[in-house]
Design an enzyme around this catalytic site. Structure first.
Site, PDB file in Angstrom:
ATOM      1  CB  SER A  59      34.028  32.832  16.873  1.00  0.00           C
ATOM      2  OG  SER A  59      32.971  32.662  17.792  1.00  0.00           O
ATOM      3  CE  LYS A  62      33.620  35.437  20.061  1.00  0.00           C
ATOM      4  NZ  LYS A  62      33.254  34.044  20.289  1.00  0.00           N
ATOM      5  CB  SER A 119      35.838  31.392  21.163  1.00  0.00           C
ATOM      6  OG  SER A 119      35.302  32.025  20.032  1.00  0.00           O
ATOM      7  CE  LYS A 221      38.312  33.474  18.394  1.00  0.00           C
ATOM      8  NZ  LYS A 221      37.604  32.176  18.332  1.00  0.00           N
TER       9      LYS A 221
END
Length: 381
Positions: A59, A62, A119, A221
């Site tokens: 992720s 992202k 997320s 993140k």
């Protein structure tokens, strides 16, 4: 090399404690597949392992989905209050989600928060389709944007980070991307410090454990898949400095947080980042030939920093070398030389120096006179 694409590019030269005046302990052991610690202001890499090795970002992908979304909003292609509806593909995308309802439109603003804090894969696909028409085309835009930012070890196949053999990044590229987000979109960066977000009556916490443990950490993140392990890009702002850590391939969410904390604290405690020159401060003035002015002030268009072992800033030495002959016309921002920065006899970095003012061409008589002067100079030195 330090002139910003969108933020300071990373200089991959590990700082080693060679100075008798400053003590820097070894980089702590980091239980991760790969990692990197960079100073945001100077762009210098302070510590790392396998920074250019391809890794599965999960992720952390992202971050690029967000970068392109922020860019679309800034360019007016999307509006924060614009409402979008999740497609069947987006609704059925596996993995983490913000639990979009196919029958209920959602604002771009909520989608951004759902993508960053929760997320949400469903949020990513919805934004990707709104920007590019399909997630496949959006992934191509992601890779293209990565190349523009100098992320040459990156290739995207989706907007979410779900596993794909041709979907990869490097920790060096992740550090560049994190730097670019902070520099290019400061208005959106505070979202990365949100500890929770609720949508569709479902409240989800931010998975970045450092947000709850360290008051100086304000992003960024997390990522996880079974094959990638636990990943974290984290950023701390303390004592007027910002550091960015990238840690990938750890064994748990606890480990990625503790290893990131070790890196950030080591960088804050044992390094310092003095400002070499303020934006548009003259480093020197340089002779100009065939121009309306025979001199031009040169320096940097943005503040320029360097990172050194704490206590060693006083030992920095700088040597400027100009490009000669420098012939008008000269434009603001034009490269006119290099500044070598050394510490205790060892060169740390060489920075491009640019013109701080415009110098138009002289008239025909001025140009002719300088041509004669240049000829004599070439003959007689």
């Amino acid at each position: 090399m330090i002139s910003r694409l969108s933020a300071a590019p990373i200089i991959f030269s590990l700082l080693i404690a060679t100075s008798a005046q400053a003590f820097v302990p070894p980089v702590p052991d980091i239980a991760a597949k790969a990692y990197l610690l960079t100073d945001y202001q100077s762009g210098i890499a302070l510590a790392g392992r396998d920074p250019d090795t391809r890794v599965e970002p999960a992720s952390l992908t992202k971050l690029m989905t967000a970068y392109l979304t922020f860019k679309a909003v800034k360019e007016g292609k999307l509006k924060l209050d614009q409402q979008l509806t999740v497609s069947d593909k987006g609704w059925r995308t596996e993995g983490s989600r913000m639990f979009l309802d196919p029958k209920k439109p959602v604002t771009v603003d909520d989608l951004i928060k759902g993508m960053i804090v929760q997320s949400g894969n469903d949020a990513c696909v919805t934004l990707a389709e709104a920007i590019a028409g399909s997630e496949e085309v959006f992934a191509q835009l992601m890779t293209r944007e990565a190349k523009r930012l100098g992320m040459n070890g990156t290739n995207f196949k989706n907007s979410t980070g779900l596993p794909d053999a041709d979907h990869y990044m490097t920790v060096a590229d992740l550090a560049k991307l994190a730097t670019a987000i902070i520099h290019d979109f400061p208005e959106f960066y505070p979202i990365y410090s949100m500890k929770e977000f609720a949508y569709n009556n479902i409240k989800q916490p931010n998975r970045n454990l450092l947000l709850y443990r360290d008051p100086f950490v304000d992003g960024m993140k997390t990522g996880h898949t079974a094959s990638a392990g636990f990943n974290l890009v984290a950023s701390t702002k303390r004592d007027g400095r910002r550091l960015i850590s990238v840690v990938v391939g750890t064994a748990s969410d606890e480990v990625r947080a503790s290893e990131s904390s070790k890196l950030l604290n080591w960088g804050i405690q044992f390094q310092e980042t003095p400002r070499l020159y303020a934006a548009k401060q003259a480093v020197s003035n340089v002779a100009v030939w065939k121009g309306k002015s025979d001199k031009v002030n040169v320096g940097f268009l943005e503040d320029r920093f360097i990172t050194v072992p704490r206590g060693d800033a006083k030992n920095l030495k700088m040597a400027f070398t100009s490009t000669q002959p420098l012939i008008a016309p000269i434009k603001v921002g034009q490269s006119v030389g290099k500044l070598a920065v050394s510490l205790n006899g060892k060169q740390l970095v060489e920075l491009p120096v640019v013109a701080l003012a415009e110098v138009p061409e002289a008239n025909i008589f001025g140009r002719a006179w300088d041509s004669i002067r240049m000829w004599f100079k070439s003959i007689f030195g």
